[in-house]
Enzyme design. Sequence first.
Site, short mmCIF file in Angstrom:
data_model
loop_
_atom_site.label_atom_id
_atom_site.label_comp_id
_atom_site.label_asym_id
_atom_site.label_seq_id
_atom_site.Cartn_x
_atom_site.Cartn_y
_atom_site.Cartn_z
N ARG A 186 0.87 -1.18 0.00
CA ARG A 186 0.00 0.00 0.00
C ARG A 186 0.90 1.22 0.00
O ARG A 186 1.70 1.42 0.93
CB ARG A 186 -0.91 0.03 1.24
CG ARG A 186 -1.56 1.40 1.41
CD ARG A 186 -2.65 1.43 2.44
NE ARG A 186 -3.84 0.78 1.96
CZ ARG A 186 -5.05 0.94 2.50
NH1 ARG A 186 -5.21 1.73 3.54
NH2 ARG A 186 -6.10 0.30 2.00
N HIS B 104 -7.55 0.77 -6.21
CA HIS B 104 -7.73 -0.02 -4.98
C HIS B 104 -8.47 -1.31 -5.38
O HIS B 104 -9.63 -1.51 -4.99
CB HIS B 104 -8.52 0.79 -3.95
CG HIS B 104 -8.49 0.23 -2.56
ND1 HIS B 104 -7.74 -0.88 -2.21
CD2 HIS B 104 -9.13 0.61 -1.43
CE1 HIS B 104 -7.93 -1.13 -0.93
NE2 HIS B 104 -8.76 -0.25 -0.43
N GLN C 271 -10.36 -3.77 -2.88
CA GLN C 271 -11.64 -3.29 -2.35
C GLN C 271 -12.79 -3.70 -3.26
O GLN C 271 -13.86 -4.10 -2.79
CB GLN C 271 -11.59 -1.75 -2.24
CG GLN C 271 -12.85 -1.15 -1.69
CD GLN C 271 -13.09 -1.55 -0.24
OE1 GLN C 271 -12.20 -1.42 0.59
NE2 GLN C 271 -14.28 -2.06 0.08
N ASP D 288 -17.10 7.50 -1.35
CA ASP D 288 -15.83 7.36 -0.63
C ASP D 288 -15.48 8.75 -0.10
O ASP D 288 -16.08 9.75 -0.51
CB ASP D 288 -14.75 6.83 -1.59
CG ASP D 288 -13.42 6.53 -0.90
OD1 ASP D 288 -13.40 6.44 0.35
OD2 ASP D 288 -12.40 6.40 -1.61
N CYS E 4 -16.27 2.07 1.10
CA CYS E 4 -15.13 1.20 1.42
C CYS E 4 -14.65 1.37 2.85
O CYS E 4 -13.96 0.50 3.37
CB CYS E 4 -14.00 1.44 0.43
SG CYS E 4 -13.28 3.10 0.53
N ARG F 121 -13.61 -8.15 2.69
CA ARG F 121 -12.20 -7.96 2.34
C ARG F 121 -11.42 -9.22 2.71
O ARG F 121 -10.55 -9.66 1.97
CB ARG F 121 -11.61 -6.75 3.10
CG ARG F 121 -12.18 -5.40 2.70
CD ARG F 121 -11.77 -5.00 1.30
NE ARG F 121 -10.33 -4.97 1.10
CZ ARG F 121 -9.53 -3.97 1.47
NH1 ARG F 121 -10.04 -2.89 2.02
NH2 ARG F 121 -8.22 -4.02 1.26
N1 NVA Z 1 -9.83 6.87 -1.39
C1 NVA Z 1 -9.39 6.51 -0.07
C2 NVA Z 1 -9.65 5.06 0.19
C3 NVA Z 1 -9.27 4.59 1.56
C4 NVA Z 1 -9.48 3.12 1.76
C5 NVA Z 1 -7.92 6.85 0.09
O1 NVA Z 1 -7.15 6.61 -0.85
O2 NVA Z 1 -7.56 7.37 1.14
N1 CP Z 2 -11.11 0.23 2.79
C1 CP Z 2 -9.84 0.16 3.19
O1 CP Z 2 -8.93 -0.14 2.39
O2 CP Z 2 -9.65 0.38 4.51
P1 CP Z 2 -8.26 0.61 5.25
O3 CP Z 2 -7.71 1.92 4.78
O4 CP Z 2 -8.62 0.62 6.70
O5 CP Z 2 -7.33 -0.52 4.91
#
Ligand code: NVA
Ligand code: CP
Length: 302
Positions: A105, A132, A135, A220, A260, A288
């Site tokens: 990540r 992502h 997800q 989101d 998500c 997940r």
């Molecule tokens: N769009 C958000 C998703 C978090 C799971 C981010 O990238 O922070």
């Molecule tokens: N939805 C998601 O990826 O959550 P986290 O940021 O908690 O991993």
Amino acid sequence: MTAPRHFLTLMDLTADEIRSLITRAMELKSLRNQGLPHKTLEGKVLAMIFTKASTRTRVSFEAGMTQLGGSALFLSGQDTQLGRGEPIADTARVISSMVDMVMIRTFAHADVETFASHSKVPVINGLTDDYHPCQILADLQTYVEARGEISGRTVCWLGDGNNVCHSWMNAARLLDFELVVACPEGYEPDAELLSACGHHVRIERDPAQAAQGTDLLITDVWASMGQEDEQTARANTLAPYQLNRQLLDKAAPGALYMHCLPAHRDEEISTELMDASGTVIWQEAENRLHAQKALMELLLSD
Ligand code: NVA
Ligand code: CP
């Protein structure tokens, strides 16, 4: 040695593979619910590299590997030599010589691609600024569990055309459904991706119009990780796109809605919908675990 199979975007799977993966995820969920063993990855090790925060991704991958008989190790970008400038390619060569699979990540999608191209083992994208995909596997599983096949349906994305939206766009072209992205000017998803999605994805400025008659509404956060400085400006511009009862009432009867998580209550989604008794949001988060267990089995099966 054959080249490892990576999962960097949803496009790394075929539509048939996604359907089988969802079936397997539902099977794995049922095995776990019955307390039956399913140690298909005995002795395998997953390295997880995080340079952004996470709750669901970290816990689901770590718990998932343990339940499959393997193990997972958490590597924070800052605490490894990556944080002190060791090249991604060198890190990839070393880590992938010691483990069976890597989940990353991070910010730049190109970093995950660089890692994958120097890795001897499968690499999974656990979220980048652009995509992502894990997800969306869980989201698709959730839709199938609740309503069956998603092909031919209409889905409405509300708010920022971000990484999660991009992965939903890939799902629309792979699984043949219509995605209406409701966003203000300046918050559109990537133009190149939009054109690659052809008739499967279109932009609509009016959220009420976009929600009309759709089978699934998704939103989101308005400021993703790395955009914290823009929070106030984004909240002002995106306010009309809040997922709330009024918009849900415009959707088709029995329409679902997803997020998500983590959610900012009463920003992109109302507290009322977060706490509604029929919501699938918590099932979506749990999935997940199951979807990624199925994904890890698939990537290690070759
Ligand atoms: N769009 C958000 C998703 C978090 C799971 C981010 O990238 O922070
Ligand atoms: N939805 C998601 O990826 O959550 P986290 O940021 O908690 O991993």
